[in-house]
Write an enzyme that holds these catalytic residues in place. Sequence first.
Site, PDB file in Angstrom:
ATOM      1  N   ASN A 159       5.174  -1.907  -0.703  1.00 46.79           N
ATOM      2  CA  ASN A 159       3.897  -1.253  -0.955  1.00 46.79           C
ATOM      3  C   ASN A 159       3.657  -1.277  -2.477  1.00 46.79           C
ATOM      4  OD1 ASN A 159       1.594   0.506  -0.834  1.00 46.79           O
ATOM      5  ND2 ASN A 159       2.402   1.358   1.067  1.00 46.79           N
ATOM      6  N   THR A 160       2.647  -0.594  -2.929  1.00 44.97           N
ATOM      7  CA  THR A 160       2.283  -0.662  -4.347  1.00 44.97           C
ATOM      8  C   THR A 160       3.216   0.153  -5.242  1.00 44.97           C
ATOM      9  OG1 THR A 160       0.793   1.176  -3.966  1.00 44.97           O
ATOM     10  CG2 THR A 160      -0.157  -1.023  -3.889  1.00 44.97           C
ATOM     11  N   ASN A 189      -5.189   1.147  -7.043  1.00 46.18           N
ATOM     12  CA  ASN A 189      -6.096   1.780  -6.087  1.00 46.18           C
ATOM     13  C   ASN A 189      -5.553   3.133  -5.695  1.00 46.18           C
ATOM     14  OD1 ASN A 189      -5.360   2.146  -3.013  1.00 46.18           O
ATOM     15  ND2 ASN A 189      -4.211   0.372  -3.749  1.00 46.18           N
ATOM     16  N   GLY A 245      -2.367  -9.160  -0.094  1.00 40.98           N
ATOM     17  CA  GLY A 245      -3.225  -7.995  -0.280  1.00 40.98           C
ATOM     18  C   GLY A 245      -4.312  -8.196  -1.302  1.00 40.98           C
ATOM     19  N   ASN A 276       3.785   2.878   7.921  1.00 40.89           N
ATOM     20  CA  ASN A 276       3.649   3.072   6.481  1.00 40.89           C
ATOM     21  C   ASN A 276       4.348   4.369   6.074  1.00 40.89           C
ATOM     22  OD1 ASN A 276       2.811   3.335   3.859  1.00 40.89           O
ATOM     23  ND2 ASN A 276       0.634   3.536   4.335  1.00 40.89           N
ATOM     24  N   CYS A 283       2.844   5.246   1.323  1.00 38.61           N
ATOM     25  CA  CYS A 283       1.570   5.363   0.626  1.00 38.61           C
ATOM     26  C   CYS A 283       1.723   6.267  -0.594  1.00 38.61           C
ATOM     27  CB  CYS A 283       0.481   5.916   1.523  1.00 38.61           C
ATOM     28  SG  CYS A 283      -1.080   6.061   0.627  1.00 38.61           S
ATOM     29  N   GLY A 331      -1.050  -6.664  -7.093  1.00 42.49           N
ATOM     30  CA  GLY A 331      -1.589  -7.881  -7.694  1.00 42.49           C
ATOM     31  C   GLY A 331      -0.478  -8.772  -8.237  1.00 42.49           C
TER      32      GLY A 331
END
Lengths: 303, 114
Positions: free
Chosen positions: A193-194, A69, A266, A128, A131, A218
Site C-alpha cells: 500500500n502507500t 492521496n 495504481g 486491506n 489504509c 507513484g
Amino acid sequence: MADLSVTLSNIKLDNPVIPASGTFGYGMEFKDFYDINILGSFSMKGTTKEERFGNPTPRIAECTAGLINSVGLQNPGIDFVVEKQFPVMKKYFNKPIIANISGFSVDEYKYCAEKVDKEEQVGIIEINISCPNVHNGGMSFGTEAKSAMEVTKAVKSVTTKPVYMKLTPNVTNIVDIAKACEDGGADGISMINTLLGMRIDLKTRKPIIANKMGGFSGPAIFPVALRMVYQVYEAVKIPIIGMGGISSAKDVIEMMFAGATAVEIGSANLKNPYACKEIIEELPSEMEKYKINSLKEIIGKAH
Amino acid sequence: MLGFNSKEDVFYEQEFKNLGVEVYVSTVDGSYGTKGFVTDIIKTLNGYDFYYTCGPMNMLKAVYELIETSGELSLEERMGCGIGACMGCTINTKNGPKRVCYNGPVFKKEELMW
Ligand code: FES
C-alpha cells in the site's frame, strides 16, 4: 508467441496486469477509454460495511514522481456495491474481479468478506489492512503481526475464495506481518500500500492535504516496493501480487523477477487512463528483448 | 465582471465586449478598472437574474454569499485523475457526494452546502 498468462490461486489470468484498488473505481469510468476485458483482472475500490464520505478535501497533493492521496475510503458501502454495482459491472467486465474490502473492526471485515464471497464475479478477496488514511482502522490491523493474523483468520473462517492480505509498508518489518498472514491461512499477499507522506504549501505555510498526511504512491516508491516483495518472497510460500509505483512493462517484469506472480498498477492510471492497456501491449516486445517466453517462468527468478 | 491582480494580467476584456455584453474589470492593485475584487463591482450593481462564475474558491464563496439569485459555479479542487476514478476531488452536496471532475465542475448554487 509470448505467453503472458499467470495463475493466482488457481485463477488463470490472461496477463498479470491488474489496476490497483482506489485508482480504478469499479471500472465504470475506464470502460469508456478502452475495453477493460483486456486486463488480467481489476481490484475494485476499497469498500467498507457502511457507506463513507471519506476525508475533507484537499485530498490530493502532487510530488516529484508520485502523488499523495488522502481519500479516506470513500465508498457507498458493501451492500450497495454488491446489490447495485456488481450487476452493472457484469455488463462491461466478464472476468473474475478482485474484491477489495476494508474495515474498522474484525467483525466488519468478516461482514464484507462473507458478502463478496458469495458473488460469482469475485475471484479473489483482497483484505486491506493497510489504509493510511483512516483513524482507528485499516492500517492499524496491518502494523502488528498479531492483529494481521487475527483478521486473516477471521476472514478465512467465513470465506471459500482465495484471500489476499494487502500490507502496508509503514512497519518496521513487513516480513513478520506477511508471515503472520500466511500462518493465519492467507492464500496470498498483496503489497505494498502507500507510504505515509506529506507536503506543505509554502504560501499558506500549512499541509496541503486537509488531513495533513496521506499515502504516497507513484514511480518514486517502486524500489521500496520491489525490495519488500523480494524480502517477502523469500519468507513465504503463498503468491504475491506486487505493486507500488509500477508504470511500465519493464517495471512489471522487474517486479515479477523479485517474486510477484501478478502486479497491480495504481497511480499510473491516474496520470494516464490508458496506462494498463499500454503496459499490456508493450509486454510482448519487452519480453522478447529480455528473452522471456513465458512470464510464469520468471517469477522470483532474481533470487 | 473580470477580476485580476494587475493591469498586465487582464485578458479577454475585448472578447467579451465583442459578444455585446457590458464588461467590468477590477484589479487588486487598482492599476486598471475598479480597484479591488469582482465582489466590489458586484456590490455597486443590482437586479441580477442569474449568474455564472468561475475562479478561485474564495472568490466563488464570496460571490455565492453576495448574490441572492440562483447561479452556477465552476468549482476548483485538487485532482488525482480528472476522470472520476480516484475520488480525490469529492465534495458533499445536497444530492450526496459528487466528484468535481466528473459530476461537475459546474454545480448549481442550490446543490452546494456552503
Ligand atoms: S480527480 Fe479523481 S475522481 Fe476527480
